[in-house]
Design a protein around this motif. Structure first.
Motif, mmCIF file in Angstrom:
data_model
loop_
_atom_site.group_PDB
_atom_site.id
_atom_site.type_symbol
_atom_site.label_atom_id
_atom_site.label_comp_id
_atom_site.label_asym_id
_atom_site.label_seq_id
_atom_site.Cartn_x
_atom_site.Cartn_y
_atom_site.Cartn_z
ATOM 1 N N GLY A 1 0.650 -1.176 -0.092
ATOM 2 C CA GLY A 1 0.043 0.040 0.166
ATOM 3 C C GLY A 1 0.717 1.346 -0.049
ATOM 4 N N THR A 2 0.307 2.383 0.422
ATOM 5 C CA THR A 2 0.843 3.506 0.447
ATOM 6 C C THR A 2 1.237 4.109 1.915
ATOM 7 N N LEU A 3 1.669 3.061 3.079
ATOM 8 C CA LEU A 3 1.733 3.384 4.146
ATOM 9 C C LEU A 3 3.111 4.127 4.531
ATOM 10 N N ARG A 4 2.896 5.395 5.304
ATOM 11 C CA ARG A 4 4.041 6.095 5.790
ATOM 12 C C ARG A 4 4.090 6.088 7.117
ATOM 13 N N ILE A 5 5.546 6.081 7.619
ATOM 14 C CA ILE A 5 5.703 5.744 9.115
ATOM 15 C C ILE A 5 6.320 6.848 9.634
ATOM 16 N N ALA B 1 6.876 17.341 10.621
ATOM 17 C CA ALA B 1 6.432 15.881 10.088
ATOM 18 C C ALA B 1 5.046 15.988 9.060
ATOM 19 N N ALA B 2 4.200 16.680 9.506
ATOM 20 C CA ALA B 2 3.023 16.586 8.742
ATOM 21 C C ALA B 2 3.350 17.312 7.325
ATOM 22 N N VAL B 3 3.834 18.270 7.349
ATOM 23 C CA VAL B 3 4.071 19.035 6.303
ATOM 24 C C VAL B 3 4.951 18.190 5.179
ATOM 25 N N ALA B 4 6.113 17.515 5.988
ATOM 26 C CA ALA B 4 6.843 16.538 4.896
ATOM 27 C C ALA B 4 6.288 15.606 4.353
ATOM 28 N N LEU B 5 5.001 15.159 4.872
ATOM 29 C CA LEU B 5 3.975 14.301 4.504
ATOM 30 C C LEU B 5 3.076 14.841 3.330
ATOM 31 N N GLY B 6 3.095 15.995 3.056
ATOM 32 C CA GLY B 6 2.032 16.790 2.134
ATOM 33 C C GLY B 6 1.024 17.356 2.662
ATOM 34 N N VAL B 7 0.977 17.472 3.949
ATOM 35 C CA VAL B 7 -0.170 18.456 4.598
ATOM 36 C C VAL B 7 0.171 19.866 4.295
ATOM 37 N N SER B 8 -0.694 20.635 4.003
ATOM 38 C CA SER B 8 -0.509 22.279 3.916
ATOM 39 C C SER B 8 -0.277 22.670 5.445
#
Length: 470
Positions: free
Chosen positions: A108-112, A303-310
């Protein structure tokens, strides 16, 4: 847990399968994995972990009665349930978690994200989980599930649909974080700070720093380290990241930070600041009490921004969090007497932060009251650490200092020596004695901090005071 056959679980744990009833090696199970038989239901998996107080093998029959489909045991138990016999139940739990996470990640697309630090792990974990939960299915630890049992149990909650896994890694000695983080090789490793928490188990703060750096070393190739630019020991971990080709993003209050906070103001309603995320400025109103939680919020946001959250979305979600966790800067009581129950854990750093917060949120005509217990796991540093807290409480002009328990008596003596000579500081051997005193001592306008390590048990005193003055 994802669906697996009994044979697959036996293989992952290097165990020997003994099916029961109509079960076979091809029987599929997919229930919750737990070490507490009271939490189990139909189709779940019980891990019979030997413990210091009792032995999980005594509860295999109870797990079967609750409907559990499988028990992972270190010896066969006479109970109507399929069993996998392993050499070490805790190691089997880790091995199963490693296999499950690897399967989900491959399909899947799991990010840890892994989080560690001497203080702030649980708060940061909860803040990050709140941000990510609006992006997709997120698994994060319950309470402080961050040790050799709690971390794998969290990992085993992932499903094929899980998009984010947030792991909290604690340790009482060198090598523990490396072992836990090595189960999942995080995409992002967040290191909050290096302090004196658990210093007795590590042998000093430099050894603590080396232990926390184990998370950076466990980040997968091409991953990211999120580091505290304000903490020199954390900042030094960037060198190890560079050697492994791991990128670094910084959070803090210095100009060097990619995510930084300025204009920080704290009052009884929370903390305000202005965040700069790269070149974008965003005001943040954090409801969680204490200016120190701004650092945790920045770590989560980075961390959230690095995962693509604005950044704007991340800030908006942070502002909805009212409480980091039960017994962590938890407002209780009422308008007359306000209780802040922060007695789930305590270290020298978190004790300082809590006392400063108490002083900051108490207004004119209000009185500061600090109810303090011992800080655990400091080893040879315990005496000096308690001395400094007693001295600080007096220097912050805390108007009533209530010290509880023999392990904290040195804190009381230090407060008296620092200048608390007119009964500003009092000592009680037990929480019950302190409760009786506080019932008659507290008055309208008091702002009361209850702070200690978990072992001191003052969180329950905080609950009692909260109910009494609600």
């Amino acid at each position: 847990m994802i669906a697996l056959t009994l044979a697959q679980i036996a293989h992952a744990t290097s165990g020997r399968l003994q099916p029961a009833g109509t079960a076979t090696a091809d029987t599929v199970v997919s229930g919750t994995v737990d070490t507490d038989s009271r939490n189990l239901g139909a189709g779940d998996i019980f891990v019979a972990k030997p413990g210091e107080v009792t032995d999980g093998h005594l509860f295999v029959d109870a797990a079967a009665g609750a409907g559990a489909a499988l028990a992972i045991v270190e010896h066969v138990v006479d109970a109507p349930i399929s069993q996998i016999v392993v050499a070490d139940a805790v190691q089997a739990l880790a091995d199963l978690a490693r296999m499950v996470v690897a399967r989900v990640r491959a399909e899947g697309t799991l990010r840890i994200v892994g989080i560690t630090g001497s203080n702030g792990k649980t708060t940061t974990k909860n803040l990050l989980a709140r941000i990510l939960s609006d992006e997709g299915e997120t698994v994060a630890p319950r309470a402080s599930y961050n040790n050799e049992v709690g971390a794998p149990l969290t990992m085993l909650r992932v499903q094929a649909s899980t998009r984010f896994l947030v792991c909290e890694f604690g340790a009482s000695g060198p090598g523990a974080i490396a072992k836990l983080a090595g189960l999942v090789t995080p995409d992002i490793g967040v290191v909050l700070m290096v302090g004196m928490a658990h210093a007795g188990g590590f042998g000093g703060i430099e050894e603590t720093a080396r232990a926390k750096a184990e998370l950076v070393a466990a980040v997968r190739p091409g991953g990211l380290a999120v580091l505290n630019a304000d903490d020199p020991r954390v900042a030094a971990m960037a060198a190890g990241a560079a050697e492994r080709g791991i990128a670094v993003r910084w959070f803090g209050t210095t100009a060097a930070a990619d995510v930084r906070a300025g204009d920080i103001e704290t009052d009884a309603a929370g903390t305000r600041c202005v965040l700069t995320v790269d070149d974008e400025q965003l005001p943040l109103r954090l409801q969680v009490l204490g200016a120190h939680h701004v650092m945790n919020a920045m770590a989560a946001l980075t961390a959230a921004v690095a995962l693509g959250v604005s950044p704007a979305d991340a800030v908006a979600r942070l502002e909805t969090v009212e409480l980091a966790e039960r017994w962590r800067m938890q407002p209780m009581g009422g308008q007359r007497v306000r209780i802040i129950n922060d007695a789930y854990n305590a270290s020298p750093d978190s004790m300082v932060a809590a006392l400063r917060t108490l002083a900051q949120i108490t207004g004119p005509g209000e009185r500061t009251v600090a109810v303090l217990g011992a800080m655990s796991e400091l080893g040879e540093y315990a005496g000096e650490a308690h001395d400094r807290i007693g001295e600080l409480a007096v220097r912050l002009r805390i108007q009533r200092i209530v010290v509880i328990g023999p392990e904290a008596r040195r804190l009381f003596l230090s407060a008296v020596a620092e200048g608390s000579w007119d009964n500003e500081a009092v000592y009680f051997a037990t929480a019950d004695e302190a409760y009786d005193y506080l019932l008659t001592e507290l008055r309208d306008g008091d702002r009361v901090l209850v702070k200690s390590s978990n072992a001191a048990g003052l969180r329950f005193l905080g609950d009692r005071l909260g109910e009494s003055f609600s």
